[in-house]
Design an enzyme around this catalytic site. Structure first.
Site, short mmCIF file in Angstrom:
data_model
loop_
_atom_site.label_atom_id
_atom_site.label_comp_id
_atom_site.label_asym_id
_atom_site.label_seq_id
_atom_site.Cartn_x
_atom_site.Cartn_y
_atom_site.Cartn_z
N ASP A 24 0.79 -1.25 0.00
CA ASP A 24 0.00 0.00 0.00
C ASP A 24 0.82 1.30 0.00
O ASP A 24 0.44 2.27 0.69
CB ASP A 24 -0.97 0.01 1.19
CG ASP A 24 -1.96 -1.14 1.16
OD1 ASP A 24 -1.94 -1.93 0.20
OD2 ASP A 24 -2.74 -1.26 2.12
N GLU A 72 -4.65 -0.83 -1.34
CA GLU A 72 -5.95 -0.91 -0.67
C GLU A 72 -6.90 0.01 -1.43
O GLU A 72 -6.69 1.23 -1.47
CB GLU A 72 -5.85 -0.47 0.80
CG GLU A 72 -7.20 -0.56 1.51
CD GLU A 72 -7.14 -0.19 3.00
OE1 GLU A 72 -6.03 -0.03 3.53
OE2 GLU A 72 -8.22 -0.04 3.59
N LYS A 129 -6.76 -4.79 -3.08
CA LYS A 129 -7.38 -5.50 -1.96
C LYS A 129 -8.40 -4.61 -1.25
O LYS A 129 -8.13 -3.46 -0.95
CB LYS A 129 -6.29 -5.96 -0.97
CG LYS A 129 -5.48 -4.84 -0.35
CD LYS A 129 -4.35 -5.42 0.47
CE LYS A 129 -3.56 -4.39 1.23
NZ LYS A 129 -4.29 -3.60 2.20
N LYS A 132 -7.75 -5.01 4.86
CA LYS A 132 -6.43 -4.66 5.37
C LYS A 132 -5.43 -5.76 5.02
O LYS A 132 -4.29 -5.48 4.67
CB LYS A 132 -6.49 -4.44 6.89
CG LYS A 132 -7.49 -3.36 7.33
CD LYS A 132 -7.23 -2.02 6.66
CE LYS A 132 -8.22 -0.95 7.13
NZ LYS A 132 -8.17 0.26 6.28
N VAL A 157 3.23 0.28 4.18
CA VAL A 157 2.49 1.01 5.22
C VAL A 157 1.06 0.48 5.34
O VAL A 157 0.52 -0.07 4.38
CB VAL A 157 2.45 2.52 4.88
CG1 VAL A 157 3.85 3.08 4.82
CG2 VAL A 157 1.72 2.82 3.57
N THR A 158 0.46 0.67 6.51
CA THR A 158 1.11 1.08 7.74
C THR A 158 1.47 -0.17 8.53
O THR A 158 0.77 -1.18 8.44
CB THR A 158 0.22 2.01 8.60
OG1 THR A 158 -0.99 1.31 8.97
CG2 THR A 158 -0.16 3.28 7.85
N CYS A 162 -2.16 -2.63 7.70
CA CYS A 162 -2.15 -3.56 6.56
C CYS A 162 -0.91 -4.45 6.51
O CYS A 162 -0.99 -5.60 6.06
CB CYS A 162 -2.32 -2.78 5.27
SG CYS A 162 -3.98 -2.07 5.15
N GLN A 202 8.24 -14.12 21.58
CA GLN A 202 7.96 -15.55 21.77
C GLN A 202 8.63 -16.39 20.68
O GLN A 202 8.02 -17.24 20.04
CB GLN A 202 6.45 -15.81 21.79
CG GLN A 202 5.71 -14.99 22.86
CD GLN A 202 4.22 -15.18 22.80
OE1 GLN A 202 3.71 -16.20 23.26
NE2 GLN A 202 3.54 -14.22 22.21
C1 C5J Z 1 -3.09 0.50 5.54
C2 C5J Z 1 -4.82 1.73 6.69
N1 C5J Z 1 -2.60 0.33 4.34
N2 C5J Z 1 -4.01 2.15 7.65
N3 C5J Z 1 -4.36 1.01 5.64
O1 C5J Z 1 -2.43 0.26 6.53
O2 C5J Z 1 -6.01 2.01 6.72
#
Ligand code: C5J
Length: 221
Positions: A24, A72, A129, A132, A157-158, A162, A202
């Site tokens: 993204d 996205e 997509k 997320k 990102v972020t 996502c 972990q």
């Molecule tokens: C992504 C969002 N790409 N933060 N989307 O992380 O809405």
């Protein structure tokens, strides 16, 4: 197999079975006037990683890795946008509403484009997509299987939205996943740190983490 120093322990991968997935890196998240800014976020934090992501993509291409880009975005008729998603956020500027870069997070609008400096090369897979996670309602799973991919490097990102969602989806599907720590960013530095810490805790419950220098050195070795 190659190996790189990573957290929580060394990460083994094979160039022939490794993909880089860049999540993204779209104008809507990274430029002023986009969806991320409409939510009140400071987009300059995300702009700062662009040169690092470009270097990482260059290294992956040079090493012959499969490179995948995601966006996205939603259909113009919003048929893949659940009300639960549309109704959250800034009520004055929601997904599908017109903004300075076209309708927010809508496929085909300028804001949904990947930044020109990170543009996919001809032949690279681009996954649109609606969620997320990049595995939900997309052809990503089949495309990775067709290439025999077993390890995935993550950038984009972020971090805690996502990128983390997709890395968790991939981990559940059996991929060895590594997040490239300086090639991902969040609007919230504390969320980025927490997401990476959670995933690598972990003994790597979701996967590994390493900086781009370590990844590029290992790709080139
Ligand atoms: C992504 C969002 N790409 N933060 N989307 O992380 O809405």
């Amino acid at each position: 197999m190659k190996t790189m120093t990573a957290t929580p322990f060394d990460y083994a991968f094979d160039l022939a079975t490794t993909a880089l997935i860049v999540i993204d890196m779209q104008r809507d998240f990274i430029e002023a006037g986009g969806f991320g800014a409409a939510l009140g976020n400071d987009v300059t934090r995300l702009q700062a990683i662009v040169p690092t992501v470009a270097r990482l993509i260059g290294g992956a291409r040079a090493a012959g890795l499969m490179v995948v880009h995601t966006r996205e975005c939603h259909r113009p008729d919003l048929s893949d946008l659940p009300p639960a998603k549309r109704d959250r956020g800034n009520p004055a500027l929601r997904i599908g509403d017109p903004g300075p870069m076209g309708r927010l997070l809508i496929a085909g609008e300028p804001g949904a484009d990947i930044l020109p400096e990170l543009a996919p090369a001809p032949g690279e897979l681009v996954i649109d997509k609606p969620g997320k996670g990049a595995f939900y309602a997309t052809g990503l799973s089949g495309a990775l299987q067709a290439r025999g991919i077993r390890q995935i490097l993550f950038a984009g990102v972020t971090t805690e939205v996502c990128v983390q969602t997709t890395m968790r989806e991939a981990n559940d599907r059996g991929y060895d996943c590594l997040i490239v720590t300086d090639a991902t960013e969040s609007y919230f530095p504390e969320f980025k740190a927490a997401a990476i810490a959670m995933m690598t805790a972990q003994q790597g419950i979701v996967g590994w983490a390493a900086p781009s220098d370590a990844v590029l050195e290992a790709l080139d070795a």
